[in-house]
Design a protein around this motif. Structure first.
Motif: not given
Lengths: 191, 109
Positions: A176-179, B1-11
Motif C-alpha cells: 500500500k505504501n509503495l503504491q 486514480m486514472d487508468q494510465h497512472l494505475k497501469k504505470k504503478i502496476d507495471k
C-alpha cells in the motif's frame, strides 16, 4: 555433509567446512544484501562481514533453526546497521554543509539497477527500488525477503521472529505504501 | 486514480517478478579469506604490542604516576583550604571589631 556435521566442523575452525558454508550461501547473502543496500560494492562488503561473523560466532549457534535462517538473520541485521550508519553520515554531511564546513552537495544516490532484473523491466525496477528505500525498516525487510529472496511468510516470520499473520500484515502495508510513493512519483513527473 | 497512472504503478510493482538472483563477483571466498587474514594480522600486531614487557611496565608506571599526582594534589588542596579557613576566621574577627568604626566614619549625620 549435513548441517550438523558442517557446524561441528566449523566450531573446530575447519577451513574446508567454512568454504562449503560460504559457497553454499554466498548467493543468498549477496542477493539479500544487494536488495537492502542497492549497491553492489556495499553488498559484497556486508556479505564478507556476514561470513566473518558466522566464523566467529558459530559457537553460539544452537541448531534450533536452520543454518540458512541464522545466516539470514545476521545478514538482515548487518544490512540494517549499515543503512543506519549511512543515514547518520548523510545527516552529518548535511549539517556540515549548512555550516559551510563541507563544500560538496549532499546528493541522492544514482538509480540502482539490480543485475537480476529483466532488461525490459530495468527502468520500472529502478523506480520501485527507490520507493522500497523509503519504506519503514520492518516493511522493507519483509518486502525484500519476499520479493527478492522469494521466501514464504513462514520463513520470513522465522527470520524476523514474528508470526505469519504479522508478516502478511507487514507486506500488505508495504504494498500500500509503495503504491502511494509510486503515485506521488508519477504525479510529480507529469506535473 | 486514472487508468494510465494505475497501469504505470502496476507495471512498476510487477517489475521484480521473475527476477534472477544476483551473485557476488568471482573469487569471493579468496577475497573473504584475505580480509580475515588482514583483520587477524591487525589484532595480532595490537596484542603483541600490548603484551611487550616494556609496554606493560610503562603502562603500570603511568598508572602509578597518575595515582600519585591525584593523591598529592588532593592533599595540597586540603592544606590550602585549611589555610584559607584560618585567614577567613582572622578576617572575620577583625571585621567584627572594625566594622562599627567604619560604619561610624561613613555614616551621614
Amino acid at each position: 555433509m549435513n548441517e550438523i556435521e558442517l557446524i561441528s566442523l566449523l566450531k573446530k575452525k575447519d577451513r574446508e567446512a567454512f568454504k562449503v558454508i560460504v559457497e553454499t550461501w554466498q548467493d543468498m547473502v549477496f542477493n539479500t544484501a544487494i536488495g537492502f543496500l542497492q549497491n553492489a560494492e556495499d553488498a559484497e562488503d556486508i556479505a564478507q562481514e556476514v561470513f566473518m561473523q558466522v566464523f566467529e560466532s558459530v559457537s553460539s549457534f544452537k541448531a534450533e533453526s536452520k543454518i540458512s535462517t541464522w545466516i539470514y538473520r545476521i545478514t538482515v541485521s548487518k544490512c540494517l546497521d549499515h543503512l543506519r550508519k549511512k543515514k547518520r553520515k548523510k545527516r552529518f554531511a548535511f549539517i556540515q554543509s549548512l555550516y559551510g564546513k563541507n563544500d560538496y552537495l549532499v546528493i541522492d544516490p544514482p538509480d540502482f539497477f539490480h543485475p537480476g532484473v529483466k532488461a525490459e523491466n530495468k527502468e520500472n525496477a529502478a523506480i520501485l527500488f527507490k520507493a522500497i528505500d523509503k519504506l519503514p525498516i520492518t516493511q522493507k525487510t519483509a518486502f525484500v525477503l519476499n520479493k527478492i529472496e522469494n521466501l514464504s511468510y513462514r520463513e520470513i516470520g522465522e527470520i524476523m521472529n514474528s508470526s505469519e499473520s504479522a508478516v502478511d500484515s507487514l507486506l500488505q502495508r508495504a504494498k500500500k505504501n509503495l503504491q502511494t510513493i509510486l503515485k506521488d512519483h508519477y504525479l510529480l513527473l507529469d506535473s | 486514480m486514472d487508468q494510465h497512472l494505475k497501469k504505470k504503478i502496476d507495471k512498476a510493482m510487477q517489475s521484480l517478478d521473475g527476477m534472477a538472483k544476483a551473485s557476488p563477483p568471482p573469487f569471493f571466498f579468496t577475497r573473504l579469506e584475505a580480509r580475515m587474514q588482514r583483520e587477524k594480522n591487525r589484532w595480532e600486531v595490537i596484542s603483541s604490542f600490548v603484551a611487550k614487557p616494556i609496554v606493560a611496565f610503562a603502562c603500570i608506571c603511568l598508572i602509578i604516576m597518575i595515582n600519585a599526582v591525584v593523591i598529592l594534589s588532593s592533599s595540597n588542596s586540603k592544606n590550602v583550604t585549611d589555610q584559607q579557613n584560618s585567614e577567613q576566621a582572622t578576617a572575620d574577627e577583625y571585621n567584627s571589631v572594625s566594622a562599627p568604626l567604619y560604619e561610624f566614619v561613613n555614616s551621614t549625620p
